[in-house]
Design a protein around this motif. Structure first.
Motif: not given
Ligand code: UD1
Ligand code: CA
Length: 453
Positions: A233-246, A248-256
């Motif tokens: 789950e954490r690995a997949l979430q990290a992958r999804l957030v990475d795609e969104l950051m690429a 241009g989406v901003g996250f206060a903490d990509p892990a949360r």
């Protein structure tokens, strides 16, 4: 060559310690198996077959309206036996890609590489190097060529030290695969029909066998227990957030942050910690999501701000709305532009037109609210008579004082004002002030009660 994909999903998954079959355990809000099926479909497979067994019909039942084949493996006699169940309807002229229903993070890109690097008449296995290969089938090579796979329980001392392991993913032309599967035996330490034994048969027949390494262990990890499920789950979430950051989406903490479905974002979206997105959610340009929000199957228009601690489900907003903190938008809440929904406000199945404000402690259900309306604190649309739901219609530029009950069905005309504390049961005319209150009285000689000793 056309491609068939056979997904093995019959195993029990005892270590999950769950009544839910392993391949239906949720990852990013969807069954493990759904992720594997998605990958197969991304590859453009002509034919997808799922071999199911443990959990019976609940497994196919979790995929209503699907367009793939289901093959029942009533008894789990091994991976080779499992693949055999899906073979009779597999066209001879296809290549067959074998995937595991409990290996959900494998990407289409890695499988494309496997497909592209393997000739039509060759067999290929996807392998990976592991620091600790214990428990896995080891890839036995002679020079560059793969000559066999030996299971942990059947391996010699020398073979146990091999770090390259079998991920289980295999690619093979259908016609010889059918033949080899028929010749499998179960004379091994586990008494199972091993799919991996076809490697040695292919080598004997002079078929080329490729071993293609996956880039990372994470991608090919099999999920056997809740700990591995959480890791995936954490690995997949990290992958999804990475795609969104690429994007241009901003996250206060990509892990949360948690994305359990599909999140689509415009430009300059910012997402603070502990936001959970479920189902299909879209956020327009400049949307700002503060901390601790659950947003499910909703669309938020450009410039909208969701303050902390809101619960938003099957709802939509136009541009520049402001929601929360502590607001609940239930299914069918539809805000137009510049609408404000403040703290402790619940909205259900209602449309709120441009510029209206519902700022404090209010319930609006089954209502149509016009433009420029101000709804005072503690206002309730009494939409339910105990048996049926009724509609409230509020015109444009209405001012509703605090603590008003609007007993539906009811209509409030344009420009009307309703005095605080009124319980309104009859329609309110345009532009008038309506008050429904009993007269205030002071009780003479009243004494405060005294506590009995
Ligand atoms: C298998 C491989 C091993 C590899 C490992 C990777 C064989 C003989 N061994 O071992 O080389 O390193 O996967 O994880 O193939 N399944 C069925 N029906 C069955 C048996 C299994 O559908 O009768 C499914 C399971 O649900 C699971 C997958 O096949 O998704 C793998 O089965 P499992 O028993 O876990 O294989 P391993 O012993 O781990
Ligand atoms: Ca396994």
């Amino acid at each position: 060559m056309p491609l068939s994909v056979i997904i093995l999903a019959a195993g029990q998954g005892t270590r999950m310690r769950s009544d839910l079959p392993k391949v239906l355990q949720p990852l990013a809000g969807r069954p493990l198996l759904a992720h594997v099926v998605d990958t197969a479909q991304q590859l453009g497979a002509d034919d997808v077959c799922v071999v199911y067994g443990h959990g019976g019909d609940t497994v196919p039942g979790a995929f209503p309206g699907n367009e793939f084949r289901w093959s029942l493996q009533a008894q789990q006699l091994g991976t080779g036996h499992a693949v055999q169940q899906g073979m009779p309807e597999t066209p001879d002229e296809n290549r067959v890609l074998i995937l595991f229903g409990d290996v959900p993070l494998l990407t289409a890109a890695t499988l494309e590489r496997l497909l592209n690097q393997t000739a039509d008449n060759e067999l290929a296995v996807l392998s990976v190097d592991m620091d600790d290969p214990t428990g896995y089938g080891r890839i036995v090579r002679d020079g560059e060529n793969v000559v066999g796979i030996v299971e942990q329980k059947d391996a010699s001392e020398a073979q146990l030290s091999i770090a390259e392991i079998n991920t289980g993913v295999m690619l093979c032309p259908a016609e010889p695969l059918k033949r080899w599967l028929k010749n499998l035996g179960n004379d091994n330490a586990q008494g199972e029909y091993y799919l991996t034994d076809v490697i040695a048969m292919a080598v004997r027949d002079g078929t080329g066998v490729k071993g293609i390494r996956a880039d990372s262990w994470v991608e090919v990890m099999g999920i056997n227990d809740k700990k591995q499920l959480a890791e995936a789950e954490r690995a997949l979430q990290a992958r999804l957030v990475d795609e969104l950051m690429a994007q241009g989406v901003g996250f206060a903490d990509p892990a949360r942050v948690d994305i359990r479905g599909k999140l689509t974002c415009g430009k300059d979206v910012f997402i603070d910690v502990n936001a959970v997105f479920e189902g299909e959610v879209s956020l327009g340009d400049g949307v700002h999501i503060e901390s601790n929000n659950l947003i499910r199957d909703s669309q938020l228009g450009a410039g909208t701000v969701v303050h902390s601690n809101c619960h938003i489900e099957s709802s939509a907003t136009g541009a520049n709305c402001e929601i929360g903190p502590f607001a609940r938008m239930r299914p069918g809440a539809e805000l137009a532009n510049n609408v404000k929904v403040g703290n402790f406000v619940e909205i259900k199945k209602s449309t709120i037109a441009d510029g209206s404000k519902i700022n404090h402690l209010t319930y609006i259900g089954d209502s149509e609210v016009g433009t420029g309306v101000n709804v005072g604190a503690g206002t309730i649309t009494c939409n339910y008579d105990g048996a049926n739901k009724h509609k409230t219609t509020i015109g444009d530029d209405v001012f509703i004082g605090s603590g008003v009950n609007l007993v539906a069905p009811i209509e409030v005309g344009n420009g009307a004002t309703i005095g605080a504390g009124s319980t309104i049961t009859k329609s309110v005319p345009d532009e008038q002030l309506v008050i429904e209150r009993s007269k205030q009285v002071t009780i003479k000689g009243w004494k405060k009660p005294v506590k009995k000793t």
